[in-house]
Design a protein around this motif. Structure first.
Motif, PDB file in Angstrom:
ATOM      1  N   ALA A   1      38.543 113.857  72.644  1.00 39.90           N
ATOM      2  CA  ALA A   1      38.802 115.298  72.707  1.00 39.90           C
ATOM      3  C   ALA A   1      40.142 115.671  73.332  1.00 39.90           C
ATOM      4  O   ALA A   1      40.393 116.837  73.611  1.00 39.90           O
ATOM      5  N   ALA A   2      41.032 114.687  73.547  1.00 41.04           N
ATOM      6  CA  ALA A   2      42.339 114.989  74.142  1.00 41.04           C
ATOM      7  C   ALA A   2      43.157 115.918  73.244  1.00 41.04           C
ATOM      8  O   ALA A   2      43.797 116.863  73.720  1.00 41.04           O
ATOM      9  N   ILE A   3      43.127 115.638  71.943  1.00 38.67           N
ATOM     10  CA  ILE A   3      43.890 116.455  70.992  1.00 38.67           C
ATOM     11  C   ILE A   3      43.330 117.874  70.952  1.00 38.67           C
ATOM     12  O   ILE A   3      44.063 118.865  70.995  1.00 38.67           O
ATOM     13  N   THR A  39      47.547 116.952  80.846  1.00 35.47           N
ATOM     14  CA  THR A  39      47.422 117.822  79.669  1.00 35.47           C
ATOM     15  C   THR A  39      47.455 119.290  80.059  1.00 35.47           C
ATOM     16  O   THR A  39      48.166 120.095  79.445  1.00 35.47           O
ATOM     17  N   THR A  40      46.715 119.635  81.092  1.00 35.00           N
ATOM     18  CA  THR A  40      46.695 121.031  81.559  1.00 35.00           C
ATOM     19  C   THR A  40      48.078 121.451  82.028  1.00 35.00           C
ATOM     20  O   THR A  40      48.547 122.550  81.728  1.00 35.00           O
ATOM     21  N   PHE A  41      48.763 120.552  82.762  1.00 33.05           N
ATOM     22  CA  PHE A  41      50.079 120.928  83.262  1.00 33.05           C
ATOM     23  C   PHE A  41      51.104 121.028  82.137  1.00 33.05           C
ATOM     24  O   PHE A  41      52.050 121.814  82.231  1.00 33.05           O
ATOM     25  N   ILE A  65      57.349 119.373  74.320  1.00 32.44           N
ATOM     26  CA  ILE A  65      56.664 118.783  75.482  1.00 32.44           C
ATOM     27  C   ILE A  65      55.630 117.789  74.964  1.00 32.44           C
ATOM     28  O   ILE A  65      54.660 118.186  74.300  1.00 32.44           O
ATOM     29  N   ILE A  66      55.851 116.512  75.257  1.00 30.33           N
ATOM     30  CA  ILE A  66      54.999 115.458  74.701  1.00 30.33           C
ATOM     31  C   ILE A  66      53.984 114.983  75.741  1.00 30.33           C
ATOM     32  O   ILE A  66      54.341 114.417  76.779  1.00 30.33           O
ATOM     33  N   ASP A  67      52.719 115.225  75.442  1.00 27.25           N
ATOM     34  CA  ASP A  67      51.616 114.809  76.316  1.00 27.25           C
ATOM     35  C   ASP A  67      51.160 113.413  75.899  1.00 27.25           C
ATOM     36  O   ASP A  67      50.648 113.217  74.802  1.00 27.25           O
ATOM     37  N   THR A  68      51.393 112.433  76.764  1.00 28.02           N
ATOM     38  CA  THR A  68      51.062 111.042  76.423  1.00 28.02           C
ATOM     39  C   THR A  68      49.708 110.627  76.998  1.00 28.02           C
ATOM     40  O   THR A  68      49.114 111.337  77.806  1.00 28.02           O
ATOM     41  N   LEU A 104      53.969 121.976  71.951  1.00 29.03           N
ATOM     42  CA  LEU A 104      53.178 120.950  72.633  1.00 29.03           C
ATOM     43  C   LEU A 104      52.820 119.860  71.627  1.00 29.03           C
ATOM     44  O   LEU A 104      52.462 120.158  70.479  1.00 29.03           O
ATOM     45  N   VAL A 105      52.921 118.610  72.069  1.00 29.02           N
ATOM     46  CA  VAL A 105      52.676 117.479  71.155  1.00 29.02           C
ATOM     47  C   VAL A 105      51.576 116.586  71.718  1.00 29.02           C
ATOM     48  O   VAL A 105      51.655 116.106  72.858  1.00 29.02           O
ATOM     49  N   ALA A 106      50.539 116.342  70.912  1.00 29.95           N
ATOM     50  CA  ALA A 106      49.396 115.521  71.330  1.00 29.95           C
ATOM     51  C   ALA A 106      49.636 114.058  70.974  1.00 29.95           C
ATOM     52  O   ALA A 106      49.443 113.642  69.830  1.00 29.95           O
ATOM     53  N   CYS A 107      50.064 113.280  71.974  1.00 33.41           N
ATOM     54  CA  CYS A 107      50.284 111.846  71.751  1.00 33.41           C
ATOM     55  C   CYS A 107      49.259 110.991  72.491  1.00 33.41           C
ATOM     56  O   CYS A 107      49.460 109.781  72.622  1.00 33.41           O
ATOM     57  N   ASP A 108      48.190 111.601  72.973  1.00 32.89           N
ATOM     58  CA  ASP A 108      47.103 110.837  73.587  1.00 32.89           C
ATOM     59  C   ASP A 108      46.108 110.508  72.472  1.00 32.89           C
ATOM     60  O   ASP A 108      45.302 111.355  72.077  1.00 32.89           O
TER      61      ASP A 108
END
Length: 451
Positions: free
Chosen positions: A142-144, A113-115, A187-190, A133-137
């Motif tokens: 608190a990931a989102i 997530t940080t990267f 950029i999709i954060d999974t 940035l896309v929050a897919c976690d």
């Protein structure tokens, strides 16, 4: 970074010291220590064995040039082979597509997530892109929120659907959102897991198939060594990703992941994370990394960092002040701020050839300038602009206000005076004496060499 490996390799090359030529016996003895050093750095046994075999084959029968010693020749051969092992040429990032879709994958805790935020910041500031940035976690607590905090810190939009539990739909909706908003990188954060499992791999595989990203990147914590390489292989078997991101290279890493991951998955390392700040991201250059591992430094990267933070307008102002003999502590403080933007001091020192070896027993503080800044901030505006008025009484007050000793204030004053003279000389024909003066400077408060 790689301190232990660098030290062991240096000792291995010492075996050849004093030998007039390379022989099968002395090379075998040296490379035995090289292999041991690689294994200690958590490099896969087969890779370490193949590595030393290749170096030995190239070394035997080599005629040592009169300008080289056997040890120097072997260092060059090891450097060349290390460069190849880590990928050879620098790998770029594919920014085709409108928008470009980048899928981030990796285990939980790898710094994914940080990267994602660092990459967004890099593309925004260095490539003039408009990232999303896309929050897919949808699992980690608190990931989102974490991604929103990261996005806010770098001024990048974040797309999330807190009530949606289908990452495929979230990713597809985010791409549509980006197109409508004129954003050209997504950029999709999974989601990550604590270990590779079937549910995780199925989920990210489904996302991958649905969005067909231009880049699929695997983020790995370089401090996990050989485990990181094994995890990369498991992900690559499912995703066939395009490149690797190594995070936490500023930590106490043994280096095994960086050295052997390219051979195992046959995918290039594209970026490395070198700190906690959002600009602590570097393109991975295999040759430069090989040189740093062998204690040769990395002058090219050091110069590039300096150029990135070079303020031409500020430099002109400083030049005028120097010419008029008006260079003061406020100007000095501004120069310190520019150096600090380049990164942590330990990392910068490692880029100077021979510096890592010379200063391996010196503790370099994370904030090496804090004592200097404290002293300067304890001065009055008049004292900062006219250092000549600082007498014994003022020094005592400054020392007390900054939590330092009068001796430290005196040392800074002396260093400032030397630096001012040096900069004055650089303005005129005396510039050739600059290096001589720099050699006479012993160090500053808070920096290595301070007593």
């Amino acid at each position: 970074m790689f301190d232990n490996l660098s030290d062991k390799l240096d000792k291995a090359f010492h075996i050849l010291k004093g030998h007039g030529k390379i022989t099968e016996v002395n090379v075998a003895e040296t490379l035995k220590e090289v292999r041991r050093a690689l294994l200690d750095a958590d490099v896969n046994f087969k890779i370490a064995k193949d590595f030393t075999t290749k170096v030995k084959e190239k070394a035997i029968g080599q005629n040592v040039l009169t300008t080289l010693q056997p040890g120097q020749l072997l260092v060059k051969l090891v450097k060349d082979e290390l460069t190849e092992l880590m990928g050879g040429d620098v790998a770029g990032i594919n920014l085709s597509g409108n928008p470009t879709v980048i899928l981030m994958s990796g285990l939980q805790g790898s710094g994914k997530t940080t990267f994602s935020g660092k990459l967004a910041n890099y593309l925004k500031t260095k490539k003039n892109k408009k990232p999303l940035l896309v929050a897919c976690d949808i699992y980690r607590p608190a990931a989102i929120k974490q991604l929103h905090v990261v996005g806010e810190a770098i001024g990048v939009d974040v797309y999330s659907e807190p009530d949606n539990t289908n990452p495929v739909i979230i990713a597809q909706n985010a791409i549509s959102f980006a197109k409508h908003q004129g954003l050209n990188v997504v950029i999709i954060d999974t989601a990550g897991r604590l270990a590779v499992d079937e549910a995780m791999m199925t989920e990210i595989s489904n996302v991958h198939k649905a969005i067909q990203p231009q880049e699929t990147l695997f983020v790995v914590d370089s401090m996990t060594g050989q485990d990181a390489v094994n995890t990369a292989k498991a992900f690559n078997d499912i995703l066939n990703f395009d490149g690797v991101i190594l995070t936490k290279l500023d930590g106490d890493t043994r280096g095994g992941a960086a050295i052997s991951i390219k051979t195992v998955v046959n995918k290039p390392i594209k970026f490395v994370g070198t700190g906690e700040k959002m600009d602590a991201i570097d393109v991975f250059y295999p040759e430069r990394m090989a040189e740093r591992i062998l204690g040769m430094g990395d002058v090219v990267s050091l110069v590039e960092k300096a150029q990135e933070h070079y303020d031409e307008e500020e430099a002109r102002k400083i030049q005028k002040k120097i010419a008029k003999n008006e260079f003061g502590f406020d100007d000095f403080l501004s120069q310190i701020q520019q150096v600090k933007k380049m990164g942590n001091m330990k990392d910068l020192v490692g880029m100077i050839p021979g510096a890592s070896k010379a200063m391996k027993d010196v503790q370099i503080e994370d904030d090496a300038f804090k004592h200097i800044e404290a002293i300067i901030h304890s001065m009055t505006p008049k004292e900062r602009s006219k250092p000549a008025i600082i007498d014994v009484k003022r020094k005592a007050r400054i020392a007390k206000g900054s939590g330092t000793k009068v001796e430290q204030v005196n040392q800074l004053m002396k260093q400032f005076e030397q630096m001012s003279k040096m900069m004055k000389m650089m303005q005129g024909p005396g510039g050739k004496n600059m290096m001589k003066m720099m050699g006479n400077m012993k160090g500053m408060p808070g920096m290595p060499g301070m007593r």
